[in-house]
Design an enzyme around this catalytic site. Structure first.
Site, short mmCIF file in Angstrom:
data_model
loop_
_atom_site.label_atom_id
_atom_site.label_comp_id
_atom_site.label_asym_id
_atom_site.label_seq_id
_atom_site.Cartn_x
_atom_site.Cartn_y
_atom_site.Cartn_z
N LYS A 22 0.87 -1.13 0.08
CA LYS A 22 0.10 -0.03 -0.14
C LYS A 22 0.85 1.11 -0.07
O LYS A 22 0.72 2.40 -0.60
CB LYS A 22 -0.91 -0.11 1.31
CG LYS A 22 -1.86 1.33 1.29
CD LYS A 22 -2.39 1.56 2.60
CE LYS A 22 -1.41 2.31 3.60
NZ LYS A 22 -2.23 2.79 4.65
N ASN A 23 2.01 0.98 0.80
CA ASN A 23 2.87 2.42 1.11
C ASN A 23 3.43 2.76 -0.32
O ASN A 23 4.17 3.90 -0.32
CB ASN A 23 3.45 2.30 2.23
CG ASN A 23 2.78 2.42 3.61
OD1 ASN A 23 1.82 2.84 3.53
ND2 ASN A 23 3.30 1.69 4.64
N ARG A 93 -4.28 10.14 5.17
CA ARG A 93 -3.57 11.46 4.91
C ARG A 93 -2.58 11.39 3.75
O ARG A 93 -2.00 12.39 3.25
CB ARG A 93 -2.59 11.32 6.28
CG ARG A 93 -1.57 10.01 6.35
CD ARG A 93 -0.74 10.09 7.54
NE ARG A 93 0.21 8.81 7.46
CZ ARG A 93 -0.18 7.48 7.88
NH1 ARG A 93 -1.39 7.28 8.11
NH2 ARG A 93 0.71 6.65 7.66
N CYS A 117 -4.92 8.05 10.07
CA CYS A 117 -4.79 7.35 11.47
C CYS A 117 -4.61 8.53 12.46
O CYS A 117 -4.09 9.64 12.34
CB CYS A 117 -3.42 6.62 11.77
SG CYS A 117 -3.78 5.04 10.88
N ARG A 122 0.86 15.10 12.86
CA ARG A 122 1.58 14.70 11.53
C ARG A 122 1.41 15.96 10.74
O ARG A 122 0.66 16.14 9.73
CB ARG A 122 0.65 13.45 10.84
CG ARG A 122 1.03 12.13 11.29
CD ARG A 122 0.06 11.40 11.18
NE ARG A 122 -0.15 9.95 11.39
CZ ARG A 122 0.57 9.08 10.66
NH1 ARG A 122 0.87 9.10 9.48
NH2 ARG A 122 0.62 7.90 11.08
N PRO A 123 2.43 16.99 10.84
CA PRO A 123 2.27 18.08 10.00
C PRO A 123 2.44 17.97 8.77
O PRO A 123 3.26 17.16 8.41
CB PRO A 123 3.21 19.08 10.67
CG PRO A 123 4.20 18.27 11.43
CD PRO A 123 3.43 16.93 11.87
N VAL A 124 1.91 19.11 7.89
CA VAL A 124 2.16 19.15 6.36
C VAL A 124 3.21 19.80 6.14
O VAL A 124 3.59 20.39 5.15
CB VAL A 124 1.08 19.48 5.71
CG1 VAL A 124 -0.07 18.35 5.79
CG2 VAL A 124 0.30 20.97 6.23
N ASP A 125 4.01 20.57 7.14
CA ASP A 125 4.99 21.45 7.07
C ASP A 125 6.13 21.16 6.22
O ASP A 125 6.62 22.11 5.32
CB ASP A 125 5.59 21.84 8.60
CG ASP A 125 4.65 22.47 9.49
OD1 ASP A 125 3.49 22.68 9.10
OD2 ASP A 125 5.01 22.85 10.66
N ASP A 307 5.74 0.85 11.60
CA ASP A 307 4.52 0.19 11.27
C ASP A 307 4.54 -1.32 11.89
O ASP A 307 3.34 -2.09 11.63
CB ASP A 307 4.37 0.09 9.81
CG ASP A 307 3.64 1.69 9.34
OD1 ASP A 307 3.25 2.68 10.19
OD2 ASP A 307 3.59 1.67 8.07
#
Length: 424
Positions: A22-23, A93, A117, A122-125, A307
């Site tokens: 998936k990843n 995400r 999740c 989990r910033p998008v910075d 994970d």
């Protein structure tokens, strides 16, 4: 809603193939947005909730898709929108992956802030930093990331990631492959899924040097083409299946894998007393009479994967002695601990690490999934628990495991999926 009902005490034994990853599938699917030229055919695409959601997102943007027997076909020649809406993006995400390719192809895009999740920040910075470094103006307004290229196209640059980030590395790759000039990515993520994305982009016509290292050099090209491609295996699913054998005292062979990509996990299994052998593209694990406690610290690849942290914790509840588990990537990824303790585990949270007291006899009861890997952890615990365990809210599990109950049933588990009504 669905739940999994597990009667524990059955050994997990047999041979099973690993599904596609998936990843790696999600950024690959996003990368199809880079070119209007032709139809992509991506084999070994796992049939998962997250993949289906991403396909929905592409369809919303105007792509034509078909998905059957793990073969995904995508044509993005007639896109009608450059906006990724909240209704779809909120579900996971990984939707942030469309930011780079849409910006690279169209010069502007609007992407809702992502979901997924629910554990820790989990910033998008980093994603925003990447786009700004490449020459875009980025703002966040009313829950949307608005990005626009200053000029005709993105410009090559030097990006030194402050931390290793799979998502930001993937977005940087997709945004820079058609940028003007050369882009250098330092401290790029080493994960096999990033290497797979690089190989996919190169097959499309991108020029990328340093694949498999922490420094990637991308020379921008003017255009890319659609290609046929085979996705890599899911190393987390493979590790979870090996855990199922280890926790139940069984023996499993997982095929269609690349054992070297599982090295840190296989080393931990060996330390626990399991017999682990590799043969070409397969891994065989046989559980010992008694499991040794093994301390792990989850870090970026090639170290032990975050994970697999929750699944390892379930396994350590059966080890003869105490073990510690630290997650250096997601410090708060311990939502599964209260549910494991409901089953009879004895696990303490101490600051940003967990102390697992083993061995503990687990007894089945109702437990609730809180995220994808926590769901897998609870299923593993249910396999070894006495009596019946009901794992609720398995929609989390369906985001990342392809028919896991069918695979476990084929290996000897007593597990079934049932509908239930959840009270609000």
């Amino acid at each position: 809603m669905d739940k999994l009902v597990i009667r524990g005490g059955k050994q997990i034994c047999g041979t099973i193939p690993a599904s596609g990853s998936k990843n790696s599938a999600l950024p690959i699917i996003a990368a199809t947005l880079l070119t209007p030229d032709g139809t992509f055919a991506i084999d070994r695409t796992p049939d998962l909730k997250d993949v289906r959601t991403f396909i929905q997102l592409l369809n919303y943007l105007g792509a034509e898709t078909s998905f059957e027997n793990n073969l995904l076909k995508v044509s993005t020649g007639q896109l009608k929108s450059i906006e990724a809406p909240y209704e779809l993006v909120k579900k996971m995400r990984a939707s942030i992956y469309v930011l780079g390719p849409l910006l690279a192809r169209f010069g502007h895009t609007r992407v809702s802030l992502p979901g997924g999740c629910a554990f820790g920040p989990r910033p998008v910075d980093l994603h925003i930093m990447v786009m700004e470094k490449l020459g875009a103006t980025v703002t966040i307004e009313k829950g949307f990331i608005n990005a626009r290229v200053n000029g005709s196209r993105l410009r090559g640059t030097h990006i030194d990631f402050p931390i290793s980030s799979v998502g930001a590395t993937g977005n940087a790759l997709m945004a820079s492959v058609m940028a003007k000039g050369t882009t250098i990515l330092d401290n790029a993520a080493l994960e096999p899924e990033i290497e797979c994305l690089c190989n996919f982009l190169v097959k499309m016509g991108a020029k990328i040097d340093g694949i498999g290292t922490t420094t990637l050099v991308i020379d921008g090209v003017d255009q890319l083409k659609a290609v046929e491609f085979e996705n890599i295996f899911d190393r987390i699913e493979a590790g979870t299946l090996l855990c199922a054998a280890a926790i139940t005292g069984g023996s499993v062979t997982v095929t269609s894998v690349a054992p070297e990509q599982l090295a840190s996990v296989l080393d931990a299994f060996r330390q626990s007393g399991c017999t682990v052998t590799t043969n070409g593209n397969s891994v065989t694990l046989t559980a010992p009479a008694e499991l040794n406690p093994v301390d792990i610290t989850a870090r970026p690849y090639p170290e032990f994967p975050t994970d697999m942290q929750a699944q390892w914790m379930a396994l350590m509840t059966q080890a003869r002695g105490d073990s510690t588990i630290i997650d250096r990537i997601y410090l708060e990824r311990f939502n599964h601990i209260p549910e494991l303790n409901r089953l009879g585990a004895h696990i303490e949270i101490r600051d940003n690490w967990a102390l697992v007291h083993g061995p503990q006899e687990l007894t089945g009861t109702k437990v609730m999934s809180t995220d994808l890997r926590a769901s897998a952890c609870l299923v593993l615990a249910g396999l070894v628990a006495k009596d019946t365990t009901e794992v609720l809210r398995v929609y989390h599990l369906d985001r990342g495991y392809e028919a896991i109950e069918k695979k476990l049933t084929a290996l000897g588990a007593d597990i079934r999926r049932e509908k239930y009504q959840e009270f609000s």
